[in-house]
Design an enzyme around this catalytic site. Structure first.
Site, PDB file in Angstrom:
ATOM      1  N   CYS A  73      12.003   4.628  26.167  1.00 25.10           N
ATOM      2  CA  CYS A  73       9.959   3.732  25.727  1.00 25.10           C
ATOM      3  C   CYS A  73       9.193   5.242  25.709  1.00 25.10           C
ATOM      4  O   CYS A  73       9.377   6.090  26.919  1.00 25.10           O
ATOM      5  CB  CYS A  73       9.350   3.344  26.956  1.00 25.10           C
ATOM      6  SG  CYS A  73       7.906   2.310  26.328  1.00 25.10           S
ATOM      7  N   HIS A 159      16.196   2.377  15.205  1.00 20.61           N
ATOM      8  CA  HIS A 159      14.929   0.954  14.990  1.00 20.61           C
ATOM      9  C   HIS A 159      15.613   1.711  13.099  1.00 20.61           C
ATOM     10  O   HIS A 159      16.236   2.391  12.732  1.00 20.61           O
ATOM     11  CB  HIS A 159      14.426   2.411  15.063  1.00 20.61           C
ATOM     12  CG  HIS A 159      13.582   2.366  16.534  1.00 20.61           C
ATOM     13  ND1 HIS A 159      12.463   2.030  15.875  1.00 20.61           N
ATOM     14  CD2 HIS A 159      13.697   3.191  17.659  1.00 20.61           C
ATOM     15  CE1 HIS A 159      11.798   2.276  17.315  1.00 20.61           C
ATOM     16  NE2 HIS A 159      12.546   2.881  18.386  1.00 20.61           N
ATOM     17  N   GLU A 208       9.497  -4.694  18.343  1.00 15.34           N
ATOM     18  CA  GLU A 208       9.801  -4.231  18.691  1.00 15.34           C
ATOM     19  C   GLU A 208      11.586  -5.689  19.428  1.00 15.34           C
ATOM     20  O   GLU A 208      11.051  -6.382  19.776  1.00 15.34           O
ATOM     21  CB  GLU A 208       9.347  -3.905  20.132  1.00 15.34           C
ATOM     22  CG  GLU A 208       8.164  -3.052  19.865  1.00 15.34           C
ATOM     23  CD  GLU A 208       7.816  -2.185  21.376  1.00 15.34           C
ATOM     24  OE1 GLU A 208       8.971  -2.158  22.341  1.00 15.34           O
ATOM     25  OE2 GLU A 208       6.693  -2.026  21.373  1.00 15.34           O
ATOM     26  N   CYS A 217       4.559   1.594  19.638  1.00 14.41           N
ATOM     27  CA  CYS A 217       5.394   1.312  19.911  1.00 14.41           C
ATOM     28  C   CYS A 217       6.319   2.997  20.023  1.00 14.41           C
ATOM     29  O   CYS A 217       5.808   3.810  18.666  1.00 14.41           O
ATOM     30  CB  CYS A 217       6.405   0.767  19.441  1.00 14.41           C
ATOM     31  SG  CYS A 217       8.857   0.894  19.407  1.00 14.41           S
ATOM     32  N   GLY A 220       9.648   4.430  18.244  1.00 13.13           N
ATOM     33  CA  GLY A 220       9.185   3.486  16.711  1.00 13.13           C
ATOM     34  C   GLY A 220       8.496   5.052  16.118  1.00 13.13           C
ATOM     35  O   GLY A 220       8.718   4.899  14.904  1.00 13.13           O
TER      36      GLY A 220
END
Length: 278
Positions: A73, A159, A208, A217, A220
């Site tokens: 993260c 992703h 997410e 994100c 992301g």
């Protein structure tokens, strides 16, 4: 009672619990209950700090609001680095995750508290994302709700990025869940929707995995820039504008992705772990 810290990066918010001195009984069910915005503290992810080992200052474990564990993260990495740096008065911190070690440094001379995290090299092979079968990760045979042909990579989490002409025209909450759970993703996936504004600027929204729509994100944003650059839509550095604010992303020539953005503490408090289910 257990102390906690509520932190966020561009509105992507975290409950941070410190288990470096003694273990804490955080189960998937308990993490999900604490993350609940009505009956718990409320957060996009619960972060558990554990003692660092050789080469790392701290270990960061990440639980999504459904209790599942995430590999990385980006926004939480900056927050944890800011917390540890505040304790040690050092401007550089190594955060260990199950996806790898992430060096983070505070940028000197910035007007606000900006941190740059080395998120490592993206994984581009179909088995590394992972995908359910061998296929070209630049063009997945996937479509729903008016979007199609995403590119995929792993930046610590799987992703898929859809490139769209108009982000505001999409019903993200309607199409995100089905795409997250599509059989093409055996471990589910984070689904990004990116609008290319120019070769150095993307707009991005992310559904997410295990969390739904969030204000930002970090992993992301890294995936969006990598996938855009692979397709020739941008250069190897860009500003990525998310609902909560901007991140600066650079895909260096050595393959590593650098993410720069803020980290903030919203408030601190205590909670009774035994009030939450095991």
């Amino acid at each position: 009672m257990v102390p906690f810290r509520k932190m966020h990066g561009l509105g992507n918010d975290f409950v941070v619990l410190d288990a470096r001195q003694a273990p804490l009984p955080i189960t998937p069910a308990r993490a999900a209950a604490i993350a609940d915005r009505r009956f718990g503290v409320g957060c996009d992810q619960l972060i558990l700090l554990e003692p660092g080992g050789e080469g790392a200052d701290v270990v960061m474990r990440i639980r999504n609001p459904d209790g599942s564990e995430a590999g990385a993260c980006g926004n939480a990495t900056r927050c944890v680095a800011a917390l540890v740096a505040g304790e040690t008065a050092r401007g550089q911190v190594v955060v260990r995750t199950i996806a790898g070690d992430l060096p983070v440094e505070r940028l000197p001379g910035e007007a606000c508290d900006l941190w740059r995290a080395d998120m490592g090299a993206p994984r581009l092979g179909w088995q590394e994302v992972p995908l359910a079968a061998a296929m070209d990760t630049l063009h997945l045979p996937l479509a729903a709700g008016g979007v199609a042909d995403p590119a995929a990579c792993s930046t610590g989490n799987p992703h898929a990025t859809f490139f769209v002409p108009a982000l505001d025209a999409l019903e993200l909450a309607a199409i995100g869940p089905a795409l997250e759970h599509d059989p093409i993703f055996p471990e589910r996936a984070n689904i990004g929707f990116a609008q290319v504004l120019d070769r150095a600027h993307l707009r991005l929204a992310v559904w997410e995995r295990g969390a739904g729509l969030t204000l930002a994100c970090g992993s992301g944003a890294c995936a969006a820039l990598v996938n855009a650059a692979r397709r020739g839509l941008t250069g190897r550095a860009a500003t990525v504008s998310l609902p909560g604010g901007d991140l600066r992303i650079e895909w260096r020539e050595d393959g590593h992705v650098l993410m720069t953005g803020p980290a903030a503490t919203a408030f601190t408090g205590t909670l009774d772990l035994e009030a939450y289910p095991r």
